[in-house]
Design a protein around this motif. Structure first.
Motif, PDB file in Angstrom:
ATOM      1  N   LEU A  82      -4.096  -2.865  -7.750  1.00 59.98           N
ATOM      2  CA  LEU A  82      -3.298  -2.992  -8.962  1.00 59.98           C
ATOM      3  C   LEU A  82      -2.910  -4.455  -9.169  1.00 59.98           C
ATOM      4  O   LEU A  82      -2.633  -5.171  -8.205  1.00 59.98           O
ATOM      5  N   LYS A  83      -2.918  -4.887 -10.411  1.00 58.68           N
ATOM      6  CA  LYS A  83      -2.487  -6.249 -10.725  1.00 58.68           C
ATOM      7  C   LYS A  83      -1.037  -6.184 -11.184  1.00 58.68           C
ATOM      8  O   LYS A  83      -0.740  -5.821 -12.321  1.00 58.68           O
ATOM      9  N   ILE A  84      -0.146  -6.532 -10.250  1.00 57.23           N
ATOM     10  CA  ILE A  84       1.287  -6.425 -10.508  1.00 57.23           C
ATOM     11  C   ILE A  84       1.892  -7.819 -10.589  1.00 57.23           C
ATOM     12  O   ILE A  84       1.799  -8.608  -9.638  1.00 57.23           O
ATOM     13  N   ASN A  85       2.495  -8.115 -11.721  1.00 59.48           N
ATOM     14  CA  ASN A  85       3.149  -9.423 -11.919  1.00 59.48           C
ATOM     15  C   ASN A  85       2.221 -10.585 -11.577  1.00 59.48           C
ATOM     16  O   ASN A  85       2.620 -11.567 -10.945  1.00 59.48           O
ATOM     17  N   GLY A  86       0.959 -10.443 -11.966  1.00 60.07           N
ATOM     18  CA  GLY A  86      -0.005 -11.523 -11.780  1.00 60.07           C
ATOM     19  C   GLY A  86      -0.681 -11.553 -10.433  1.00 60.07           C
ATOM     20  O   GLY A  86      -1.535 -12.411 -10.193  1.00 60.07           O
ATOM     21  N   GLN A  87      -0.321 -10.639  -9.529  1.00 53.74           N
ATOM     22  CA  GLN A  87      -0.916 -10.620  -8.195  1.00 53.74           C
ATOM     23  C   GLN A  87      -1.644  -9.298  -7.961  1.00 53.74           C
ATOM     24  O   GLN A  87      -1.165  -8.241  -8.348  1.00 53.74           O
ATOM     25  N   ALA A  88      -2.794  -9.399  -7.292  1.00 49.04           N
ATOM     26  CA  ALA A  88      -3.554  -8.201  -6.950  1.00 49.04           C
ATOM     27  C   ALA A  88      -2.930  -7.569  -5.712  1.00 49.04           C
ATOM     28  O   ALA A  88      -2.761  -8.220  -4.689  1.00 49.04           O
ATOM     29  N   ARG A  89      -2.597  -6.307  -5.827  1.00 50.94           N
ATOM     30  CA  ARG A  89      -1.974  -5.589  -4.721  1.00 50.94           C
ATOM     31  C   ARG A  89      -2.796  -4.340  -4.423  1.00 50.94           C
ATOM     32  O   ARG A  89      -3.063  -3.540  -5.315  1.00 50.94           O
ATOM     33  N   LYS A  90      -3.184  -4.182  -3.158  1.00 50.44           N
ATOM     34  CA  LYS A  90      -3.916  -2.987  -2.756  1.00 50.44           C
ATOM     35  C   LYS A  90      -2.940  -1.950  -2.223  1.00 50.44           C
ATOM     36  O   LYS A  90      -1.993  -2.278  -1.508  1.00 50.44           O
ATOM     37  N   VAL A  91      -3.196  -0.714  -2.598  1.00 51.08           N
ATOM     38  CA  VAL A  91      -2.327   0.365  -2.170  1.00 51.08           C
ATOM     39  C   VAL A  91      -3.151   1.630  -1.983  1.00 51.08           C
ATOM     40  O   VAL A  91      -4.094   1.875  -2.723  1.00 51.08           O
ATOM     41  N   THR A  92      -2.806   2.402  -0.951  1.00 48.43           N
ATOM     42  CA  THR A  92      -3.473   3.672  -0.688  1.00 48.43           C
ATOM     43  C   THR A  92      -2.547   4.811  -1.089  1.00 48.43           C
ATOM     44  O   THR A  92      -1.397   4.874  -0.622  1.00 48.43           O
ATOM     45  N   LEU A  93      -3.042   5.679  -1.947  1.00 41.61           N
ATOM     46  CA  LEU A  93      -2.205   6.766  -2.452  1.00 41.61           C
ATOM     47  C   LEU A  93      -3.064   7.927  -2.927  1.00 41.61           C
ATOM     48  O   LEU A  93      -4.274   7.816  -3.066  1.00 41.61           O
ATOM     49  N   GLU A  94      -2.401   9.054  -3.154  1.00 42.11           N
ATOM     50  CA  GLU A  94      -3.079  10.204  -3.732  1.00 42.11           C
ATOM     51  C   GLU A  94      -3.217   9.996  -5.238  1.00 42.11           C
ATOM     52  O   GLU A  94      -2.360   9.357  -5.863  1.00 42.11           O
ATOM     53  N   PRO A  95      -4.280  10.501  -5.837  1.00 42.80           N
ATOM     54  CA  PRO A  95      -4.481  10.309  -7.276  1.00 42.80           C
ATOM     55  C   PRO A  95      -3.344  10.840  -8.143  1.00 42.80           C
ATOM     56  O   PRO A  95      -3.187  10.408  -9.281  1.00 42.80           O
ATOM     57  N   ARG A  96      -2.540  11.752  -7.597  1.00 41.35           N
ATOM     58  CA  ARG A  96      -1.452  12.338  -8.390  1.00 41.35           C
ATOM     59  C   ARG A  96      -0.187  11.485  -8.413  1.00 41.35           C
ATOM     60  O   ARG A  96       0.774  11.809  -9.111  1.00 41.35           O
ATOM     61  N   VAL A  97      -0.176  10.378  -7.666  1.00 35.88           N
ATOM     62  CA  VAL A  97       1.026   9.536  -7.579  1.00 35.88           C
ATOM     63  C   VAL A  97       1.219   8.761  -8.880  1.00 35.88           C
ATOM     64  O   VAL A  97       0.286   8.133  -9.393  1.00 35.88           O
ATOM     65  N   THR A  98       2.438   8.801  -9.403  1.00 34.35           N
ATOM     66  CA  THR A  98       2.726   8.074 -10.636  1.00 34.35           C
ATOM     67  C   THR A  98       2.847   6.581 -10.368  1.00 34.35           C
ATOM     68  O   THR A  98       3.056   6.142  -9.229  1.00 34.35           O
ATOM     69  N   LEU A  99       2.733   5.815 -11.437  1.00 31.73           N
ATOM     70  CA  LEU A  99       2.901   4.367 -11.316  1.00 31.73           C
ATOM     71  C   LEU A  99       4.302   4.038 -10.821  1.00 31.73           C
ATOM     72  O   LEU A  99       4.488   3.112 -10.021  1.00 31.73           O
ATOM     73  N   LEU A 100       5.292   4.801 -11.266  1.00 28.51           N
ATOM     74  CA  LEU A 100       6.673   4.576 -10.827  1.00 28.51           C
ATOM     75  C   LEU A 100       6.800   4.715  -9.315  1.00 28.51           C
ATOM     76  O   LEU A 100       7.386   3.846  -8.645  1.00 28.51           O
TER      77      LEU A 100
END
Length: 231
Positions: A82-100
């Motif tokens: 995910l590109k958050i506040n100009g930085q690329a951030r990798k995250v592992t999650l289930e597809p059902r997880v909301t952006l929040l």
């Protein structure tokens, strides 16, 4: 030809006795037999006409069964960037997880608040490609190619964003629960050019609720920030 008053019919003059010579004997049994024969013929025609589509559907189903599945097993996790506040951030999650939840629970960006978790209060508002989005209603995996801006990404170091400064100057918050969402929505409202009057500001900020009822101060802060941004 027979006459009925001034009306005429083309029915030949036939006596009741002769009429019976031309009419076949019709009984309930003969009528039912005729109906059964007609239905059987129709069913035979229908079966032949439907044979080709049925065969085509069966072939299509067989082809779909051999195609590789693109689904993810229930309970499985995926790694996304995910590109958050100009930085690329990798995250592992289930597809059902909301952006929040991805922001708060996976990336530690707790500035975005969870209020109603139903898209009604606006406390979770973030910017996605510059537009207001309620992060509790969108899945994180749907934003892999988008630019996400949260409240943490507004300030430039120690220099606050004009909207942040205006909220402080006009005391546009009390408990602070809704403030991050209010500020993010105000930034978008100004960028959209929806600050021509107090009425317009109220209308375009109406998706963000303030349980402390600081609306008058919020409207004043948005108006002041809009003037500062346009300078």
């Amino acid at each position: 030809m027979s006459s009925h008053g001034d009306r005429f019919t083309s029915e030949p003059d036939v006596t009741p006795e002769r009429k019976t010579e031309f009419l076949p004997e019709s009984t309930r049994r003969t009528v039912l037999k005729a109906m059964a024969a007609t239905a059987a013929g129709t069913a035979a025609v229908g079966t032949g006409a439907a044979a080709a589509p049925a065969a085509a559907a069966e072939t299509a189903t067989a082809g779909a069964a051999t195609a590789p599945a693109q689904s993810i097993a229930a309970g499985s996790s995926v790694e996304i960037s995910l590109k958050i506040n100009g930085q690329a951030r990798k995250v592992t999650l289930e597809p059902r997880v909301t952006l929040l939840d991805a922001l708060r629970e996976r990336l530690g960006l707790t500035g975005t608040k969870k209020g109603c978790d139903r898209g009604e209060c606006g406390a979770c508002t973030v910017l996605v490609d510059g537009e207001r989005v309620k992060s509790c209603l969108t899945l994180a995996v749907m934003q892999r190619d988008a630019e996400v801006t949260t409240i943490e990404g507004l300030a430039d170091g120690d220099d606050l964003h004009p909207v942040q400064e205006a909220f402080i100057e006009h005391d546009a918050f009390q408990c602070g629960a809704c403030t991050p969402g209010q500020i993010m929505s105000a930034v978008a409202c100004i960028n959209e050019g929806r600050t021509g009057s107090e009425t317009e500001i109220r209308e375009w900020m109406s998706g963000n609720l303030c349980r402390c009822a600081a609306y008058q101060n919020i409207v004043a802060a948005v108006g002041a920030a809009a003037k500062e941004v346009r300078r």
